[in-house]
Design an enzyme around this catalytic site. Structure first.
Site, PDB file in Angstrom:
ATOM      1  N   ASP A  91       7.476  12.497 -24.351  1.00  0.00           N
ATOM      2  CA  ASP A  91       8.920  12.640 -24.383  1.00  0.00           C
ATOM      3  C   ASP A  91       9.601  11.282 -24.250  1.00  0.00           C
ATOM      4  O   ASP A  91       8.952  10.265 -24.001  1.00  0.00           O
ATOM      5  CB  ASP A  91       9.395  13.586 -23.268  1.00  0.00           C
TER       6      ASP A  91
ATOM      7  N   ASP B 167       4.890  15.767  -7.944  1.00  0.00           N
ATOM      8  CA  ASP B 167       4.153  14.520  -7.748  1.00  0.00           C
ATOM      9  C   ASP B 167       5.145  13.459  -7.320  1.00  0.00           C
ATOM     10  O   ASP B 167       6.335  13.536  -7.652  1.00  0.00           O
ATOM     11  CB  ASP B 167       3.435  14.070  -9.025  1.00  0.00           C
TER      12      ASP B 167
ATOM     13  N   HIS C 296      -1.903   8.666   6.549  1.00  0.00           N
ATOM     14  CA  HIS C 296      -1.008   9.505   7.353  1.00  0.00           C
ATOM     15  C   HIS C 296       0.065  10.159   6.479  1.00  0.00           C
ATOM     16  O   HIS C 296       0.346  11.363   6.634  1.00  0.00           O
ATOM     17  CB  HIS C 296      -0.338   8.676   8.440  1.00  0.00           C
TER      18      HIS C 296
ATOM     19  N   CYS D  36      -2.914   9.111  13.698  1.00  0.00           N
ATOM     20  CA  CYS D  36      -2.037   9.376  14.838  1.00  0.00           C
ATOM     21  C   CYS D  36      -2.821   9.682  16.108  1.00  0.00           C
ATOM     22  O   CYS D  36      -2.322   9.436  17.211  1.00  0.00           O
ATOM     23  CB  CYS D  36      -1.093  10.527  14.502  1.00  0.00           C
TER      24      CYS D  36
ATOM     25  N   CYS E 115      -3.410  13.993  12.452  1.00  0.00           N
ATOM     26  CA  CYS E 115      -4.292  13.220  11.578  1.00  0.00           C
ATOM     27  C   CYS E 115      -5.035  12.159  12.383  1.00  0.00           C
ATOM     28  O   CYS E 115      -4.645  11.796  13.500  1.00  0.00           O
ATOM     29  CB  CYS E 115      -3.522  12.590  10.416  1.00  0.00           C
TER      30      CYS E 115
ATOM     31  N   ASP F  14       0.114  12.414 -16.927  1.00  0.00           N
ATOM     32  CA  ASP F  14       1.415  12.197 -17.537  1.00  0.00           C
ATOM     33  C   ASP F  14       1.173  11.521 -18.883  1.00  0.00           C
ATOM     34  O   ASP F  14       0.302  10.654 -19.003  1.00  0.00           O
ATOM     35  CB  ASP F  14       2.249  11.305 -16.607  1.00  0.00           C
ATOM     36  N   SER F  15       1.952  11.872 -19.880  1.00  0.00           N
ATOM     37  CA  SER F  15       1.687  11.389 -21.237  1.00  0.00           C
ATOM     38  C   SER F  15       1.872   9.892 -21.395  1.00  0.00           C
ATOM     39  O   SER F  15       1.390   9.302 -22.361  1.00  0.00           O
ATOM     40  CB  SER F  15       2.618  12.094 -22.229  1.00  0.00           C
ATOM     41  N   GLY F  16       2.602   9.262 -20.490  1.00  0.00           N
ATOM     42  CA  GLY F  16       2.883   7.840 -20.613  1.00  0.00           C
ATOM     43  C   GLY F  16       4.273   7.533 -21.119  1.00  0.00           C
ATOM     44  O   GLY F  16       4.669   6.370 -21.182  1.00  0.00           O
ATOM     45  N   GLY F  17       5.039   8.573 -21.475  1.00  0.00           N
ATOM     46  CA  GLY F  17       6.378   8.334 -21.990  1.00  0.00           C
ATOM     47  C   GLY F  17       7.259   7.564 -21.019  1.00  0.00           C
ATOM     48  O   GLY F  17       7.939   6.608 -21.394  1.00  0.00           O
TER      49      GLY F  17
ATOM     50  N   CYS G 123       1.634  14.780  14.999  1.00  0.00           N
ATOM     51  CA  CYS G 123       0.668  14.802  13.898  1.00  0.00           C
ATOM     52  C   CYS G 123      -0.756  14.796  14.432  1.00  0.00           C
ATOM     53  O   CYS G 123      -1.078  14.073  15.386  1.00  0.00           O
ATOM     54  CB  CYS G 123       0.905  13.591  12.991  1.00  0.00           C
TER      55      CYS G 123
END
Length: 377
Positions: free
Chosen positions: A147, A267, A336, A310, A307, A93-96, A305
């Site tokens: 932006d 994201d 998890h 779990c 994983c 991400d540009s940091g804006g 789940c």
């Protein structure tokens, strides 16, 4: 010139599509979820665990990495992927967003933004050119235009000024990028919560030769239905043949709904942020282990789940870890939650491939509707 290739593999009758995005030497499947590695680390999770979980791309942040550890060190070791020893794709991400939300601002002009570091108070100037050059030095595979986002609520004049400025800055980012790097550069559509401004921004940004297009400025405190009203309006304005990225959204239900709008990339900090704060997403909704009802609960965190967490630990044990301030609680719950998000993306891709996504989405949202509150990042 960017080396990005985006191949649409299957389109569902309801609109979503699966694809394969390749940039430089890395590829990943879409729709994709990007775990957030703001400072070259997904909080509480190792890179080996990310690979084990099936992550194919992570997101770093140019603002944070520019301030610490600084560009020279990252450049010296060969870029973000090498610095964090991550074998998959990377995006910055540009940091804006961080400049306008974290840092004390001194001045915003068409030239750029002067701000003070949230770390030591030092003064910095960030322009479309310098934001692009910073991302060149960090060397992520995909980088974002600089932006000016606006929060919610914002008045019409403020929103229009920021939107027009962002669109002008996008042109300057492209000019700074041209011929300087083979990284992919995405443009960002802004416009706040005004459809006319969103349309105008989308027309300007998609007229420019970006490698992909993002929708920014959502999940900034607005009601959930406002998010999806603007998303449903904006997403169809983006080109079909380029990846579409919805920035900073959201819960599992948000993602399922946004895929219906044709979004390819997501994201969100929620999986790890909630994990560090004692909350897990499960197959039916959220479990807040701070609640006393789980003190003697010997059932798995999520019985459905598979994983490691779990399959190994009970809700009572995980609650004990959290209440005791043990680091293992954050690790287990974050692991998890990311497992759930990344399995969700696999299920989404499979449903689209099978041309049954509308039914999948209806079933998923109905099951969750009684359990999941409207959360924002």
């Amino acid at each position: 010139m960017s080396l990005l290739q985006f191949t649409i593999q299957q389109t569902d009758p309801s609109g979503p599509r699966t694809g394969r995005l390749t940039v430089r030497r890395h590829s990943f499947d879409t729709p994709a979820f990007l775990p957030v590695a703001t400072q070259a680390s997904v909080k509480a999770i190792t890179q080996a665990e990310l690979t084990q979980l099936g992550a194919q791309i992570v997101l770093g942040n140019a603002y944070h990495l520019y301030l610490r550890p600084g560009l020279e060190l990252i450049r010296k070791v060969g870029g973000l992927g090498s610095f964090m020893h991550w074998p998959g794709a990377t995006l910055t991400d540009s940091g804006g967003y961080q400049v306008f939300s974290l840092a004390p601002l001194i001045e915003v002009t068409d030239h750029g933004v002067t701000f003070r570091s949230h770390i030591d108070g030092s003064e910095h100037l960030l322009t479309p050119e310098s934001a692009t050059q910073i991302q060149h030095a960090i060397d992520a595979d995909i980088i974002m235009a600089f932006d000016q986002p606006v929060g919610h609520p914002a008045d019409s004049d403020q929103t229009e000024e920021a939107t027009d400025r962002s669109d002008r800055w996008a042109v300057r980012c492209l000019q700074a990028h041209e011929g300087a790097s083979a990284q992919a550069l995405f443009g960002i559509v802004q416009g706040g919560f005004e459809k006319e401004l969103r349309t105008r921004s989308a027309q300007r940004i998609t007229a420019l030769p970006f490698d992909g297009y993002a929708i920014g400025g959502l999940s900034v405190g607005e009601p959930k239905e406002s998010t999806f009203e603007i998303l449903a309006h904006t997403a169809p304005l983006l080109p079909d043949d380029r990846p579409r990225y919805l920035m900073g959204v959201g819960t599992p239900s948000d993602i399922v709904r946004a895929v219906l709008c044709g979004i390819d990339m997501f994201d969100c900090v929620l999986p790890t942020r909630l994990g560090r704060n004692g909350t897990a997403y499960t197959s039916t909704g959220k479990v807040n282990l701070k609640n006393a009802q789980y003190q003697d609960d010997l059932s798995p965190l999520d019985p459905e789940c598979q994983c490691e967490v779990c399959q190994t630990h009970t809700r009572a044990y995980l609650r004990h870890l959290y209440k005791s301030g043990e680091i293992l609680a954050a690790r287990c719950l974050s692991y998890h939650n990311l497992h759930l998000y990344l399995r969700l993306m696999e299920d989404i891709r499979e449903a689209i491939t099978s041309r049954r996504y509308q039914q999948f989405a209806d079933d998923f949202l109905q099951r969750r509707s009684k359990h999941e509150r409207s959360d924002h990042t």
